[in-house]
Design an enzyme around this catalytic site. Structure first.
Site, PDB file in Angstrom:
ATOM      1  N   HIS A   1       2.082   3.129  -3.139  1.00 16.69           N
ATOM      2  CA  HIS A   1       1.140   3.829  -4.019  1.00 16.69           C
ATOM      3  C   HIS A   1       1.321   5.333  -3.989  1.00 16.69           C
ATOM      4  O   HIS A   1       1.178   6.009  -5.000  1.00 16.69           O
ATOM      5  CB  HIS A   1      -0.306   3.537  -3.600  1.00 16.69           C
ATOM      6  CG  HIS A   1      -0.877   2.325  -4.241  1.00 16.69           C
ATOM      7  ND1 HIS A   1      -1.027   2.208  -5.593  1.00 16.69           N
ATOM      8  CD2 HIS A   1      -1.370   1.170  -3.712  1.00 16.69           C
ATOM      9  CE1 HIS A   1      -1.580   1.027  -5.880  1.00 16.69           C
ATOM     10  NE2 HIS A   1      -1.789   0.376  -4.760  1.00 16.69           N
TER      11      HIS A   1
ATOM     12  N   HIS B   1     -54.516  16.624  -3.225  1.00 16.83           N
ATOM     13  CA  HIS B   1     -54.186  15.202  -3.096  1.00 16.83           C
ATOM     14  C   HIS B   1     -55.446  14.415  -2.704  1.00 16.83           C
ATOM     15  O   HIS B   1     -55.735  13.362  -3.272  1.00 16.83           O
ATOM     16  CB  HIS B   1     -53.096  14.984  -2.038  1.00 16.83           C
ATOM     17  CG  HIS B   1     -51.716  15.329  -2.503  1.00 16.83           C
ATOM     18  ND1 HIS B   1     -51.349  16.595  -2.889  1.00 16.83           N
ATOM     19  CD2 HIS B   1     -50.597  14.563  -2.642  1.00 16.83           C
ATOM     20  CE1 HIS B   1     -50.061  16.591  -3.241  1.00 16.83           C
ATOM     21  NE2 HIS B   1     -49.584  15.366  -3.098  1.00 16.83           N
TER      22      HIS B   1
ATOM     23  N   GLN C   1       0.833  -1.211   0.000  1.00 19.50           N
ATOM     24  CA  GLN C   1       0.000   0.000   0.000  1.00 19.50           C
ATOM     25  C   GLN C   1       0.857   1.246   0.000  1.00 19.50           C
ATOM     26  O   GLN C   1       0.581   2.207  -0.716  1.00 19.50           O
ATOM     27  CB  GLN C   1      -0.919   0.049   1.238  1.00 19.50           C
ATOM     28  CG  GLN C   1      -2.116  -0.837   1.137  1.00 19.50           C
ATOM     29  CD  GLN C   1      -2.820  -0.681  -0.180  1.00 19.50           C
ATOM     30  OE1 GLN C   1      -3.346   0.380  -0.465  1.00 19.50           O
ATOM     31  NE2 GLN C   1      -2.813  -1.709  -1.007  1.00 19.50           N
TER      32      GLN C   1
ATOM     33  N   GLU D   1      -9.960   0.923   4.055  1.00 17.94           N
ATOM     34  CA  GLU D   1     -10.266   0.529   2.674  1.00 17.94           C
ATOM     35  C   GLU D   1     -10.004  -0.975   2.491  1.00 17.94           C
ATOM     36  O   GLU D   1     -10.866  -1.706   2.041  1.00 17.94           O
ATOM     37  CB  GLU D   1      -9.379   1.345   1.726  1.00 17.94           C
ATOM     38  CG  GLU D   1      -9.617   1.065   0.260  1.00 17.94           C
ATOM     39  CD  GLU D   1      -8.549   1.687  -0.633  1.00 17.94           C
ATOM     40  OE1 GLU D   1      -7.478   2.078  -0.118  1.00 17.94           O
ATOM     41  OE2 GLU D   1      -8.782   1.753  -1.849  1.00 17.94           O
ATOM     42  N   HIS D   2      -8.792  -1.404   2.836  1.00 16.91           N
ATOM     43  CA  HIS D   2      -8.442  -2.828   2.797  1.00 16.91           C
ATOM     44  C   HIS D   2      -8.202  -3.305   4.225  1.00 16.91           C
ATOM     45  O   HIS D   2      -7.534  -2.619   4.997  1.00 16.91           O
ATOM     46  CB  HIS D   2      -7.139  -3.066   2.025  1.00 16.91           C
ATOM     47  CG  HIS D   2      -7.137  -2.549   0.626  1.00 16.91           C
ATOM     48  ND1 HIS D   2      -6.649  -1.306   0.297  1.00 16.91           N
ATOM     49  CD2 HIS D   2      -7.559  -3.109  -0.526  1.00 16.91           C
ATOM     50  CE1 HIS D   2      -6.765  -1.120  -1.004  1.00 16.91           C
ATOM     51  NE2 HIS D   2      -7.315  -2.198  -1.546  1.00 16.91           N
TER      52      HIS D   2
ATOM     53  N   ASP E   1      -6.319  -6.831  -5.652  1.00 18.47           N
ATOM     54  CA  ASP E   1      -6.100  -5.684  -6.540  1.00 18.47           C
ATOM     55  C   ASP E   1      -6.244  -6.074  -7.997  1.00 18.47           C
ATOM     56  O   ASP E   1      -6.693  -5.284  -8.821  1.00 18.47           O
ATOM     57  CB  ASP E   1      -4.672  -5.139  -6.356  1.00 18.47           C
ATOM     58  CG  ASP E   1      -4.551  -4.244  -5.146  1.00 18.47           C
ATOM     59  OD1 ASP E   1      -5.593  -3.860  -4.593  1.00 18.47           O
ATOM     60  OD2 ASP E   1      -3.407  -3.940  -4.762  1.00 18.47           O
TER      61      ASP E   1
END
Lengths: 434, 434
Positions: A254, A412, A251, A319-320, A353
């Site tokens: 990135h 209505h 990670q 996230e993960h 991934d």
């Protein structure tokens, strides 16, 4: 990596880049210009920002074939196999329209319809990832979207990356245009002479792309605004330190703002992982990026027991999430907030991934509390179906009119009562014929 | 109402009120103030904007009971029955988590989890509708949300409308606070001493509420930004003109910017409905509003045949669609874009507004092209589950590493390869034990 004891209130949140006033104004001007001048504006901005004077926006069949030919057969085969896995997983997300009936003949239901057209933004340059093309395009294809339009900024030679063209062809993109930035988002949202507008825009991009997506939101749908990537690993003493460390680094490479967190009940593992991370970092090609991320956002959180560790992870809403414990399924059952959960040592995060099938477009920055991985639902919408029977209507119309009057909405109430007075008066549409 | 022949390109789109710079700045200041000063800021703004000096924010059990007692038994019974119908319809939207396995022992799946906490905004004053409380709260309850927090601005006497309190109690709201406007949205998004923060905010409000929701979007989830209401009626010569006219007016009375459109294949019906609308308008209590709406946004579109009429409706993508034709189900099958579809003369739109069960929070302003009625999915999120087996890992790890290297992400490749080198080397977590 620093080891700290768990105390309530851990958070992955990093400040979101919401752009400067100048950037926001630039983006608004570009969008307005594309709405007014169409293709002409796209050519102008492409020359200005990408440094290339195009003669056409649309990528030709020939260019796509050349792109595909530039890749090795092995790579093509791997991308195809990954695409097959992704398609297969997303097919399991498919839902059907449904209808219920009751004894009076009333029918209620929910109709599912695919969006007509979707735009997929693919960044240019070194951030052009074929896996990202697959992950954004295939759920739309499975959902039944007929028009899938890819846009990406051209390189100086006026071309798109071969690997991206190959992935687009494999994934089933129906149109590809050489345009990027806010101008591409504007074209997708409002249409130009060459690019017909779409209903939803997905895919990552730089700050200008993100701001443009926020700006057109409402006129078209957009996916989430993605932040830097994150991983949390929940591990006990059975985890292998070198494996956990290498996953944390996958990670970290990135983005200097990526976040890698180990949550563990084992001090021994904590110390080993910390040492392994330093060790492996030294040999990474993207060392500079990973080192910065680990320094700024890397953490090891030591917990009393598994219950504490689960609580910490739910607070992080990563996230993960990898679960590297003796009984990972038992732990998984207690996780409330995570984008994707990887169980056991053979589910290293890169497996998801690229290859396993579930989507790698995932909620970041704590938004897994309320957001989901990109999925087939994101490319479909529902319509409610109401077909009231005459019996049900006669039994309930007085109540419905009374409810309307309680809210002060007389028209209505009268709309409902209009039917009562027509009792038997019309051979018209009964709602019971098909 | 003006009758025009159908030509392609009809649209319901009205300009969206995106607020003035001054309004946006005011909203940003309020949000910042609530983040800094918490409850104190809520008391200050409530005094300034609602003209009431509160001593406490939380609505007490006693106030809720008083509110409920102020309503007739008949009205309570009607609200309860409507709530039952709404709950029952939304229960059919419930989805289960799922898992798949393959012969290697790999498990892939999708875990569904309810949001932890949801905030429901309910406008004050005359726009306080109990039906809106039911429609926003019940899908969250069905989804499994544990904390459902209602906020609404107090009247000058420091109280909330009895009918709203009664609906909140029936619907199952867990906390109610007397606070409205941008300050209420800020409190829900970031929390104060008294109001703990939520994960998603739903419910309609004025321009300040809408701007505040846009501002906090990303830190929490929000529902769609609702525009003025709309109805399209697709009718043939079998429709009853007086009924169609009264349904058009039931939308028009909501808002001077509401939109009522008749799409028909029958000139005779077109003329009759036009006359009926004038006729019925004269006797409506909310005549001024409805008249303005019909004048500015009312349209009758005459089509050659049903295929043309269907095309026109799909272009409009209306919030509400009534199908008043001989064979309404056949027509419905061809509709791609509509929030809720009402079939036949006994499915007058107010039947769905109040009672039938499907949600009345629906996509407006053409957004039915890509949005859905409020539903149970809006209060749940998904997590992907990946549990790769050792066999699957060994078969695929080289391919995964090759894909990672194709994207230039070496640490991803090494994370996968870290496992290969540990073959048989660890008694650690296998991912296959539970």
């Amino acid at each position: 990596m620093k080891i700290e004891r768990y105390s309530e209130g851990v958070s992955l949140k990093r400040s979101v880049d919401s752009g400067t006033d100048e950037q926001r104004n630039t983006v608004r001007d570009i969008i307005l210009d594309v709405r007014n001048s169409g293709d002409l504006a796209l050519f102008t901005y492409t020359e200005r920002f990408d440094g290339v004077k195009l003669t056409g926006l649309k990528v030709t069949e020939k260019e796509i074939e050349e792109g595909t030919a530039a890749l090795s057969k092995e790579h093509i085969a791997i991308i195809r196999e990954a695409a097959g896995n992704i398609q297969s997983f997303h097919q399991k997300q498919q839902r059907n329209s449904w209808m219920t009936t009751d004894e009076t003949g009333t029918m209620l239901g929910q109709k599912i319809t695919a969006l007509d057209a979707v735009g997929v933004y693919v960044p240019g340059g070194t951030a052009a990832y074929p896996s990202s093309v697959l992950m954004n395009v295939l759920p739309a294809l499975v959902a039944g979207v007929q028009r899938i339009v890819m846009v990406s900024p051209p390189a100086k030679d006026g071309k798109l990356a071969p690997v991206v063209l190959a992935a687009a062809k494999i994934a089933g993109v129906t149109e590809i245009y050489k345009v990027g930035g806010a101008q591409a988002i504007a074209a997708l949202a409002y249409g130009t002479q060459t690019i017909a507008k779409v209903d939803k825009i997905v895919g990552p991009g730089n700050i200008f792309v993100a701001l443009a997506k926020r700006e057109v939101f409402g006129d078209v749908a957009i996916d989430m605004i993605a932040g830097p990537s994150e991983i949390a690993i929940l591990a006990d003493e059975t985890a292998v330190a070198s494996e956990a460390a290498s996953d944390l680094l996958s990670q970290a490479e990135h983005d200097p703002r990526a976040c890698s967190v180990l949550v563990t009940t084992s001090l021994k593992l904590a110390e080993e992982v910390s040492a392994e991370v330093e060790n492996q970092l030294a040999r990474l090609p993207r060392r500079e990026i990973a080192e910065q991320a680990i320094k700024d956002y890397g953490r090891i959180i030591l917990c009393e027991d598994t219950a504490d560790a689960v609580e910490a992870v739910n607070e992080l809403a990563p996230e993960h999430l990898e679960i590297l414990t003796e009984k990972p399924l038992e732990v998984m059952a207690k996780i409330r907030h995570a984008g994707a959960i990887f169980l056991g040592r053979y589910s290293s995060e890169p497996v998801g991934d690229y290859f396993a099938g579930p989507n790698h477009v995932l909620p970041t920055n704590g938004t897994a509390r309320f957001s989901s991985p990109l999925n087939v639902d994101d490319f479909q919408k529902k319509s409610s179906i109401i077909m009231y029977s005459e019996d049900a209507f006669r039994d309930n119309s007085a109540k419905i009119a009374a409810f309307a009057r309680l809210e002060g909405l007389e028209a209505h109430a009268r709309a409902v009562e209009a039917r009562k007075t027509n009792k038997g008066g019309s051979a018209g549409c009964s709602g019971l014929q098909t």
